[in-house]
Design an enzyme around this catalytic site. Structure first.
Site, PDB file in Angstrom:
ATOM      1  N   THR A  92       1.149  -1.705  -0.038  1.00  0.00           N
ATOM      2  CA  THR A  92       0.005  -0.027  -0.348  1.00  0.00           C
ATOM      3  C   THR A  92       0.844   1.211   0.093  1.00  0.00           C
ATOM      4  O   THR A  92       1.935   1.464   0.882  1.00  0.00           O
ATOM      5  CB  THR A  92      -1.016   0.284   1.520  1.00  0.00           C
ATOM      6  OG1 THR A  92      -1.703  -1.049   1.083  1.00  0.00           O
ATOM      7  CG2 THR A  92      -1.858   0.549   1.517  1.00  0.00           C
ATOM      8  N   HIS A 116       6.762   0.574  -2.622  1.00  0.00           N
ATOM      9  CA  HIS A 116       4.882   1.037  -3.425  1.00  0.00           C
ATOM     10  C   HIS A 116       5.091   0.766  -4.673  1.00  0.00           C
ATOM     11  O   HIS A 116       3.796   0.902  -5.883  1.00  0.00           O
ATOM     12  CB  HIS A 116       5.835   2.568  -3.218  1.00  0.00           C
ATOM     13  CG  HIS A 116       6.407   3.419  -1.905  1.00  0.00           C
ATOM     14  ND1 HIS A 116       5.326   3.120  -1.136  1.00  0.00           N
ATOM     15  CD2 HIS A 116       6.350   4.172  -1.403  1.00  0.00           C
ATOM     16  CE1 HIS A 116       5.137   3.583  -0.016  1.00  0.00           C
ATOM     17  NE2 HIS A 116       6.338   3.775  -0.396  1.00  0.00           N
ATOM     18  N   ASN A 117       5.517  -0.480  -5.509  1.00  0.00           N
ATOM     19  CA  ASN A 117       6.147  -1.602  -7.079  1.00  0.00           C
ATOM     20  C   ASN A 117       5.859  -2.189  -6.723  1.00  0.00           C
ATOM     21  O   ASN A 117       8.376  -2.145  -6.621  1.00  0.00           O
ATOM     22  CB  ASN A 117       6.573  -0.544  -7.703  1.00  0.00           C
ATOM     23  CG  ASN A 117       6.478  -0.560  -9.363  1.00  0.00           C
ATOM     24  OD1 ASN A 117       6.180  -1.520  -9.686  1.00  0.00           O
ATOM     25  ND2 ASN A 117       5.526   0.699  -9.804  1.00  0.00           N
ATOM     26  N   HIS A 149      -1.921   8.333 -13.565  1.00  0.00           N
ATOM     27  CA  HIS A 149      -2.798   7.239 -13.102  1.00  0.00           C
ATOM     28  C   HIS A 149      -4.149   7.235 -12.977  1.00  0.00           C
ATOM     29  O   HIS A 149      -4.729   8.375 -13.225  1.00  0.00           O
ATOM     30  CB  HIS A 149      -2.248   6.808 -10.918  1.00  0.00           C
ATOM     31  CG  HIS A 149      -1.426   6.002 -10.512  1.00  0.00           C
ATOM     32  ND1 HIS A 149       0.301   6.911 -10.741  1.00  0.00           N
ATOM     33  CD2 HIS A 149      -1.331   5.312 -10.550  1.00  0.00           C
ATOM     34  CE1 HIS A 149       1.298   6.244 -10.825  1.00  0.00           C
ATOM     35  NE2 HIS A 149       0.333   5.058 -10.450  1.00  0.00           N
ATOM     36  N   LYS A 153      -7.502   6.856  -8.069  1.00  0.00           N
ATOM     37  CA  LYS A 153      -5.942   6.223  -6.926  1.00  0.00           C
ATOM     38  C   LYS A 153      -6.363   7.796  -5.909  1.00  0.00           C
ATOM     39  O   LYS A 153      -6.672   8.668  -5.992  1.00  0.00           O
ATOM     40  CB  LYS A 153      -5.006   6.666  -7.753  1.00  0.00           C
ATOM     41  CG  LYS A 153      -3.387   6.732  -6.968  1.00  0.00           C
ATOM     42  CD  LYS A 153      -2.164   6.642  -7.192  1.00  0.00           C
ATOM     43  CE  LYS A 153      -1.598   6.488  -7.057  1.00  0.00           C
ATOM     44  NZ  LYS A 153      -1.209   5.618  -5.545  1.00  0.00           N
ATOM     45  N   GLY A 159       3.505   6.432  -4.577  1.00  0.00           N
ATOM     46  CA  GLY A 159       4.701   5.579  -3.784  1.00  0.00           C
ATOM     47  C   GLY A 159       5.316   5.537  -4.510  1.00  0.00           C
ATOM     48  O   GLY A 159       6.510   5.642  -4.374  1.00  0.00           O
TER      49      GLY A 159
HETATM   50  N1  LIG Z   1       3.319  -1.228  -4.295  1.00  0.00           N
HETATM   51  C1  LIG Z   1       2.531  -2.270  -5.816  1.00  0.00           C
HETATM   52  O1  LIG Z   1       3.215  -2.473  -6.659  1.00  0.00           O
HETATM   53  C2  LIG Z   1       1.140  -1.640  -5.968  1.00  0.00           C
HETATM   54  C3  LIG Z   1       0.315  -0.712  -4.832  1.00  0.00           C
HETATM   55  N2  LIG Z   1      -0.752  -0.476  -4.679  1.00  0.00           N
HETATM   56  C4  LIG Z   1      -1.317   0.558  -3.576  1.00  0.00           C
HETATM   57  O2  LIG Z   1      -2.080  -0.773  -3.600  1.00  0.00           O
HETATM   58  C5  LIG Z   1      -3.179   0.238  -2.134  1.00  0.00           C
HETATM   59  C6  LIG Z   1      -4.521  -0.336  -3.293  1.00  0.00           C
HETATM   60  O3  LIG Z   1      -4.850   0.129  -4.624  1.00  0.00           O
HETATM   61  P1  LIG Z   1      -6.554  -0.443  -5.383  1.00  0.00           P
HETATM   62  O4  LIG Z   1      -6.438  -2.206  -4.720  1.00  0.00           O
HETATM   63  O5  LIG Z   1      -5.667   0.252  -6.607  1.00  0.00           O
HETATM   64  O6  LIG Z   1      -6.995   0.029  -4.264  1.00  0.00           O
HETATM   65  P2  LIG Z   1      -8.435   0.082  -4.069  1.00  0.00           P
HETATM   66  O7  LIG Z   1      -9.639   1.373  -3.733  1.00  0.00           O
HETATM   67  O8  LIG Z   1      -9.389  -0.616  -5.671  1.00  0.00           O
HETATM   68  O9  LIG Z   1      -8.725  -1.044  -3.406  1.00  0.00           O
HETATM   69  C7  LIG Z   1      -8.777  -0.871  -1.808  1.00  0.00           C
HETATM   70  C8  LIG Z   1      -9.053  -2.178  -1.145  1.00  0.00           C
HETATM   71  O10 LIG Z   1      -8.447  -1.492   0.630  1.00  0.00           O
HETATM   72  C9  LIG Z   1      -9.904  -2.297   1.589  1.00  0.00           C
HETATM   73  N3  LIG Z   1     -10.212  -0.891   2.541  1.00  0.00           N
HETATM   74  C10 LIG Z   1      -9.776  -0.107   2.470  1.00  0.00           C
HETATM   75  N4  LIG Z   1      -9.756   1.431   3.401  1.00  0.00           N
HETATM   76  C11 LIG Z   1     -10.871  -0.395   4.126  1.00  0.00           C
HETATM   77  C12 LIG Z   1     -10.994   0.784   5.613  1.00  0.00           C
HETATM   78  N5  LIG Z   1     -10.919   0.816   6.621  1.00  0.00           N
HETATM   79  N6  LIG Z   1     -10.895  -1.253   6.410  1.00  0.00           N
HETATM   80  C13 LIG Z   1     -11.064  -2.609   5.198  1.00  0.00           C
HETATM   81  N7  LIG Z   1     -10.392  -2.517   4.032  1.00  0.00           N
HETATM   82  C14 LIG Z   1     -10.429  -1.045   3.198  1.00  0.00           C
HETATM   83  C15 LIG Z   1     -10.855  -1.746   0.716  1.00  0.00           C
HETATM   84  O11 LIG Z   1     -11.779  -2.627   0.470  1.00  0.00           O
HETATM   85  C16 LIG Z   1     -10.185  -2.035  -0.867  1.00  0.00           C
HETATM   86  O12 LIG Z   1     -10.426  -3.676  -1.294  1.00  0.00           O
HETATM   87  C17 LIG Z   1      -2.682   1.870  -3.015  1.00  0.00           C
HETATM   88  O13 LIG Z   1      -1.834   1.847  -1.941  1.00  0.00           O
HETATM   89  C18 LIG Z   1      -1.511   1.893  -4.045  1.00  0.00           C
HETATM   90  O14 LIG Z   1      -1.567   3.145  -4.449  1.00  0.00           O
HETATM   91  C19 LIG Z   1      -1.246  -0.497  -6.123  1.00  0.00           C
HETATM   92  C20 LIG Z   1      -0.884  -1.048  -6.925  1.00  0.00           C
HETATM   93  C21 LIG Z   1       0.416  -1.575  -6.669  1.00  0.00           C
HETATM   94  O1  LIG Z   2      -2.748   3.199  -6.565  1.00  0.00           O
HETATM   95  C1  LIG Z   2      -2.217   2.368  -8.134  1.00  0.00           C
HETATM   96  O2  LIG Z   2      -2.806   1.991  -8.858  1.00  0.00           O
HETATM   97  C2  LIG Z   2      -0.522   2.501  -8.155  1.00  0.00           C
HETATM   98  N1  LIG Z   2      -0.323   2.579  -7.048  1.00  0.00           N
HETATM   99  C3  LIG Z   2       0.669   2.885  -6.932  1.00  0.00           C
HETATM  100  C4  LIG Z   2       2.186   3.962  -6.349  1.00  0.00           C
HETATM  101  O3  LIG Z   2       1.172   4.815  -5.851  1.00  0.00           O
HETATM  102  O4  LIG Z   2       2.980   4.174  -7.128  1.00  0.00           O
HETATM  103  C5  LIG Z   2       1.852   1.048  -7.887  1.00  0.00           C
HETATM  104  C6  LIG Z   2       1.580   1.456  -9.170  1.00  0.00           C
HETATM  105  O5  LIG Z   2       1.669   2.912  -9.945  1.00  0.00           O
HETATM  106  C7  LIG Z   2      -0.392   1.817  -8.992  1.00  0.00           C
END
Ligand SMILES: NC(=O)C1=CN([C@@H]2O[C@H](COP(=O)(O)OP(=O)(O)OC[C@H]3O[C@@H](n4cnc5c(N)ncnc54)[C@H](O)[C@@H]3O)[C@@H](O)[C@H]2O)C=CC1
Ligand SMILES: O=C(O)C1=N[C@H](C(=O)O)C[C@H](O)C1
Length: 258
Positions: A92, A116-117, A149, A153, A159
């Site tokens: 996250t 973050h990725n 994005h 988002k 991140g």
């Molecule tokens: N490290 C990486 O490679 C990547 C990181 N991310 C990060 O992952 C995170 C999630 O991204 P998405 O799936 O696109 O978001 P999204 O909004 O589609 O999903 C969020 C999830 O978290 C849950 N959630 C949120 N607040 C909650 C709470 N208070 N209690 C319980 N569950 C809760 C929601 O129910 C949902 O299942 C973001 O921070 C994003 O930036 C996203 C893509 C790649």
């Molecule tokens: O929220 C997303 O979708 C993503 N979040 C990550 C970030 O904040 O860097 C990684 C990816 O780019 C997708």
């Protein structure tokens, strides 16, 4: 691996579930999300209190926690993983400095990857940026970061943009200043400024560009994620790595052996 998935019905949670469903060795055994859902094959919880009560009573076998949810949950995710001595892939983004400190401290007792990725491309791109910065920053090239994005988002800048900035900073002997967007009239850009620009539009999965430019030339290096399965694949690799790791704070370069 038996996985506890935080953020199970989100865009990334669904990408992880799709991948795990095709695996012969991995399964999601518990899930947490904000929306209520009943699944006969998977206990799904809506908050950490209920999850904690279930785990302390039923003692399910969990090998690793994967978190793709919200920064508002990160403190609970870290404390829960620590309480049950579970390796944690914290994917996250958008955590506060206090939570970053908690992650750092907790990694003394459990293995954590805080990234973050999780894609291979971005992690290799960081190496390329280090090289470009080492040569070009002293020659007075300006550096700017642009990230794009999807409209859903929540955090900005991404991140990943912050991670790319850290790679650049690691090669520069003076503190760099992040300029988040630009507006209005102000003096010329100082050399130690790195502009960071966040675009939010439609369903762009994730794109990061770093520009190095002087009066005569520009170099642009871009990573474009075409789908979310690459992030899910990276998270599963990271999870497998952590199940064999000692307590400590790791990153994707450890997982990918970069
Ligand atoms: N490290 C990486 O490679 C990547 C990181 N991310 C990060 O992952 C995170 C999630 O991204 P998405 O799936 O696109 O978001 P999204 O909004 O589609 O999903 C969020 C999830 O978290 C849950 N959630 C949120 N607040 C909650 C709470 N208070 N209690 C319980 N569950 C809760 C929601 O129910 C949902 O299942 C973001 O921070 C994003 O930036 C996203 C893509 C790649
Ligand atoms: O929220 C997303 O979708 C993503 N979040 C990550 C970030 O904040 O860097 C990684 C990816 O780019 C997708």
């Amino acid at each position: 691996m038996n996985i506890l998935l935080i953020g199970s019905n989100g865009a990334m949670g669904q990408a992880v579930l799709q991948l795990v469903n095709r695996s012969k060795t991995d399964q999601v055994v518990l899930a947490l999300q904000s929306e209520e859902e009943t699944n006969p094959n998977l206990p799904i919880f809506n908050d950490f209190e209920a999850l904690d009560a279930y785990v302390s009573k039923e003692h399910p076998v969990i090998d690793v926690v994967i978190d793709f949810s919200s920064a508002t949950l990160s403190e609970s995710v870290v404390n829960f993983s620590n309480k049950y001595h579970l390796p944690l892939v914290l994917a996250t983004t958008g955590q506060s400095a206090d939570v970053e400190q908690l992650i750092f401290d907790t990694a003394k007792t459990i293995p954590i990857i805080n990234t973050h990725n999780t894609s291979i491309g971005v992690n290799v791109m960081q190496k390329a940026l280090q090289l470009l910065t080492e040569y070009l920053y002293p020659l007075d090239y300006d550096i700017e970061i642009i990230e794009k994005h999807h409209r859903f988002k929540k955090d900005a800048p991404s991140g990943t943009a912050k991670m790319l900035f850290d790679s650049i900073q690691s090669q520069v002997n003076e503190p760099l200043h992040i300029q988040a967007g630009r507006e209005g009239f102000y003096a010329a850009r100082p050399h130690n400024e790195v502009g960071m620009h966040a675009i939010r539009s439609g369903n762009i999965v994730g794109e990061h560009t770093v520009i190095f430019a002087n009066n005569n030339e520009e170099i642009e290096i871009t990573h474009r994620a075409n789908n979310r399965s690459l992030f899910a694949q990276g998270a599963l690799k990271a999870a497998a790595y952590l199940t064999q790791a000692e307590p400590g704070l790791y990153d994707m370069s450890d997982v990918l052996d970069l």
